[in-house]
Design an enzyme around this catalytic site. Structure first.
Site, PDB file in Angstrom:
ATOM      1  N   GLY A   1      16.159  40.970  31.814  1.00  0.00           N
ATOM      2  CA  GLY A   1      15.263  41.989  32.417  1.00  0.00           C
ATOM      3  C   GLY A   1      15.830  43.477  32.004  1.00  0.00           C
TER       4      GLY A   1
ATOM      5  N   GLU B   1      16.499  34.732  28.482  1.00  0.00           N
ATOM      6  CA  GLU B   1      15.886  33.888  29.312  1.00  0.00           C
ATOM      7  C   GLU B   1      15.573  32.524  29.020  1.00  0.00           C
ATOM      8  OE1 GLU B   1      15.350  37.125  28.289  1.00  0.00           O
ATOM      9  OE2 GLU B   1      14.608  38.252  29.826  1.00  0.00           O
TER      10      GLU B   1
ATOM     11  N   ALA C   1      17.355  40.379  35.787  1.00  0.00           N
ATOM     12  CA  ALA C   1      16.963  40.088  36.815  1.00  0.00           C
ATOM     13  C   ALA C   1      17.861  39.344  37.552  1.00  0.00           C
ATOM     14  CB  ALA C   1      15.575  39.198  36.574  1.00  0.00           C
TER      15      ALA C   1
ATOM     16  N   GLU D   1      14.780  44.469  28.786  1.00  0.00           N
ATOM     17  CA  GLU D   1      13.721  44.862  28.891  1.00  0.00           C
ATOM     18  C   GLU D   1      13.125  46.232  29.578  1.00  0.00           C
ATOM     19  OE1 GLU D   1      12.610  41.058  30.917  1.00  0.00           O
ATOM     20  OE2 GLU D   1      10.899  40.778  29.318  1.00  0.00           O
TER      21      GLU D   1
END
Ligand SMILES: CC(C)(COP(=O)(O)OP(=O)(O)OC[C@H]1O[C@@H](n2cnc3c(N)ncnc32)[C@H](O)[C@@H]1OP(=O)(O)O)[C@@H](O)C(=O)NCCC(=O)NCCSC(=O)C[C@@H](O)CCCCCCCCCCCCC(=O)O
Length: 719
Positions: free
Chosen positions: A100, A123, A61, A103
């Site tokens: 992310g 994270e 992200a 993910e």
């Protein structure tokens, strides 16, 4: 932002394009959503590959987006849509797939990684958890114990380790995208039900409750007050005990708490601060991007005490040829043995061969004649250091950089001993030097940008976080430590105990309170410095005068302990008692408590009740105040430099961002008001007097920390 192309006739290739790390910004997410729709709607396309441009899948992200209102398609539904796709989707992982990005890859039906790729869910290091399904999919794919390890530590794993875990399906040494495209062609049309990780049961070991209890205890012990590691355990527990949809709901709840916490703001600030310190500048205007370093191939270390040994190990482990010099034969032999042991243990841990042959030992300073850079690490004694610099200047080939590992002495005075003062800088390592990440690179008034750039680059090559700072007593770190230590001593005089002060500081998040830390470092170190400064004097006149020296309040408590031979851990007695010299288990010492009582009685001091708030405010705000003075004086270029020094060198809790960031979370006006209050109560303590920069920042409305440099510039231009 993401390019969609059709390759090999039937494969839709989505290439993430968002330099420098292909972060999943709103524009990238929108492009992925659009490209997936296109791939699904084109009948010729039978399968899809997702990759990143420039040999890098994605850094996850976009952390910069966390600061504002999120826009664009959210990650979670985007990843669900990929997983639900009727056409197989293959992630082609080169370089990195973090957070992310991993993910996203977990939402794909297959994962192919280059052998040099690294993947992870970091994270937690940003005060978050893998909030786009990572905490629910990873345990379903690789099992609860491995997922707990990766998610609570945030560590990156190699492709080989990922393959072992079953996190990727295949690794390759060839062009990953080509391999993935061929793979995608092969799996086109095959059933996908067994490839959707969200539908997997979460396989837990039989003793799963015991496992979670153990992990939770370990995490609580090591988190030092950080909340994200605990939330990570809770999220994985939800994966292990709840159906997927309920687990996702739990992940969302936990993420909602973390993403609005002060801790994630501090950790995100710190992420960028760490990178900002590499973009150093000097008051002369010289900067990182205009100053070229000179390559260093061979380095020397002079003085093989604790620091010199660690520095030699750090250099050799990074592949540098090292000449290690200690003038006494016996000490040299002892050092050689110790260094070899350190190299062997380090190599064993990392599974590599020890770099024993990288170090040549010598008794004679002449042996450094041909090196490119010397790091002097002799005793902290100016006269001795000056002599060494004179010798080095005479012996070394022209152009050799001469660096000192002094922890606070004047670099300029050393530079003046040499023919080329522009080649002299400080390289202040922290003990143990082969372990601690911090390096202060200290420039004096004569240091050239070339010397600073070279020392900064050398620091990076040996794995240090290097911060360029100006020359003053104690530089940044130790200069700020002085008021902090001083306040701790004053608190003892006024009624506190070492245990209480340490407990408050450890609850705040320091790895060690100030007194335990002093016992570890050795009380004699500071005593010698105070004696050299004329502050510590044996048998001073009694009464108030002993607590007032050079016009300011002074506490002789540390000196009195040293006079009794209590130097800390090494002598088995200091602020605490230890079972034996060298032991690390600190126990409260009744002798010390009586000593404090007698001391107070002798000086007619009445012990009062001191609370947590006062300990924190006096110790931390006086240190922060010194930080503002350092910025005002131009010793540090910005608050990020100070914060990085404190987190990496002084165990300041990272989730509080560093002392200067912490001041913003308290509120600059509150820090100012409390300093004024304490200075009024203790007018003979100059470190409690709020400095001009702090007043100016408050007067300009306490701007965010990223804007401080503008105010600092104004204040300095007025000086
Ligand atoms: C990637 C690296 C390993 C590269 O290292 P390298 O040394 O090569 O380079 P640098 O570190 O110097 O970086 C170069 C440059 O790039 C910048 N940068 C790096 N990564 C990012 C990034 N991810 N975003 C932005 N910028 C990045 C870096 O700053 C440098 O630029 P600079 O100008 O500063 O020099 C290394 O960089 C690295 O490790 N990066 C970080 C990787 C990482 O941590 N990734 C994870 C990011 S967090 C994440 O992915 C979160 C996900 O789990 C998704 C969460 C979804 C949220 C869903 C919301 C749930 C709902 C909750 C709220 C509910 C509310 C309600 O319901 O009410």
């Amino acid at each position: 932002m993401a390019q969609y192309t059709r390759v090999s006739g039937s494969v839709g290739l989505i290439t993430l394009q968002s330099p420098p790390v292909n972060a999943l910004s709103a524009a990238v997410r929108q492009a992925i959503v659009d490209s997936m729709q296109r791939a699904l709607s084109e009948p010729e396309v039978k399968s899809v590959v997702i990759c990143g441009q420039n040999g890098l899948f994605s850094g996850g992200a976009d952390i910069k987006e966390f600061r504002g209102q999120m826009s664009g398609p959210p990650l979670i539904p985007m990843i669900h849509a990929i997983e639900a796709s009727s056409k197989p989707v293959v992630a082609a992982i080169e370089g990195i797939a973090l957070g992310g990005a991993l993910e996203l890859a977990l939402g794909c039906h297959y994962r192919i990684a280059h052998s040099k790729a690294r993947v992870g869910l970091p994270e937690v290091t940003l005060g978050l958890l893998p909030g786009a399904g990572g905490s629910q999919r990873l345990p379903r794919l690789i099992g609860v114990p491995a997922a707990l390890d990766l998610i609570t530590t945030g560590r990156h794993v190699t492709a080989a380790e990922a393959l072992k875990f079953g996190l990727v399906d295949q690794i390759t040494d060839h062009n990953t995208v080509n391999v993935a495209v061929k793979f995608a062609q092969r799996v086109a049309g095959q059933p996908l039900d067994a490839r959707r990780i969200s539908t997997y049961p979460c396989l837990s070991p039989p003793d799963v409750d015991v496992l979670f209890e153990e992990v939770m205890q370990r995490v609580r012990r090591t988190a030092r007050g950080a909340i994200a590691p605990i939330a990570c355990v809770q999220a994985v527990r939800a994966a292990a005990t709840l159906p997927y949809n309920q687990g996702m709901e739990r992940e969302r709840e936990l993420m909602a708490t973390l993403s609005t916490s002060g801790q994630t703001r501090a950790l995100q600030y710190f992420f960028f601060a760490q990178r900002a310190v590499g973009r150093w500048s000097m008051p002369s205007g010289a900067r990182w991007d205009t100053s070229k370093p000179r390559p260093v191939h061979k380095a020397a270390v002079i003085g093989l005490g604790t620091m010199g040994r660690g520095i030699a190990v750090a250099l050799a482990q990074a592949g540098f040829s090292v000449v290690a010099v200690e003038t006494q034969e016996k000490q040299l032999m002892e050092a050689k043995q110790a260094i070899s042991g350190m190299l062997e243990r380090g190599a064993k841990r990392r599974g590599v061969a020890p770099a024993l042959d990288k170090i040549n030992y010598g008794c004679n300073i002449q042996s450094v004649a041909h090196v490119d850079l010397v790091i002097e690490a002799v005793f902290e004694d100016m006269a001795l250091k000056k002599k060494v610099f004179q010798q080095l200047s005479a012996v070394c080939k022209p152009g050799t950089f001469l660096c000192s590992n002094t922890s606070g002495l004047d670099i300029d005075q050393l530079a003046c001993q040499t023919r080329n003062p522009e080649l002299v800088v400080g390289m202040h390592f922290f003990a143990p030097a082969h372990v601690m990440k911090l390096l202060e690179v200290v420039y004096g008034p004569k240091s050239s940008p070339l010397a600073v750039a070279t020392a900064m680059q050398l620091g990076k090559k040996i794995g240090k976080v290097s911060v360029a700072v100006g020359n003053c007593r104690g530089f940044v770190g130790n200069r700020m430590l002085k008021p902090y230590l001083e306040q701790a001593l004053f608190l003892l005089e006024e009624g506190a105990t070492p245990e209480f002060v340490d407990q408050v500081l450890e609850e705040f998040g320091f790895a060690m309170g100030v007194f335990r830390m002093s016992d570890l470092s050795g009380l004699d170190v500071g005593w010698k410095v105070r004696m050299a400064d004329g502050l510590a004097v044996p048998n001073p006149t009694t009464g108030q005068a002993t607590r007032l020296r050079q016009g300011r309040r002074y506490s002789p408590l540390g000196d009195l302990l040293c006079e009794q031979g209590r130097f800390g851990q090494k002598t088995g007695r200091g602020w605490y008692q230890y079972n034996k010299p060298g032991s690390q288990v600190a126990k409260p010492d009744p002798w010390l408590h009586s000593f404090l009582d007698e001391y107070r009685a002798w000086h007619a001091l009445v012990a009062r009740r001191i609370d947590h708030q006062e300990v924190l405010e006096r110790c931390l705000y006086s240190m922060i105040n010194e930080g503002f003075r350092i910025l005002e004086d131009g010793i540090a270029a910005g608050p990020e430099d100070i914060d990085v020094i404190y987190v990496f060198g002084y165990s300041w809790p990272r989730h509080r961002g560093g002392p200067m960031f912490y001041a913003t979370t308290v509120g600059l006006n509150k820090v100012l008001e409390r300093l004024e209050h304490y200075h009024q109560a203790h007018p003979d303590v100059p470190s409690l007097q709020p400095c001009d920069l702090l007043r100016k920042l408050v007067a300009s409305g306490s701007p965010p920390i990223q804007k401080w440099r503008e105010v600092i510039k104004k204040v300095r231009s007025q000086l």
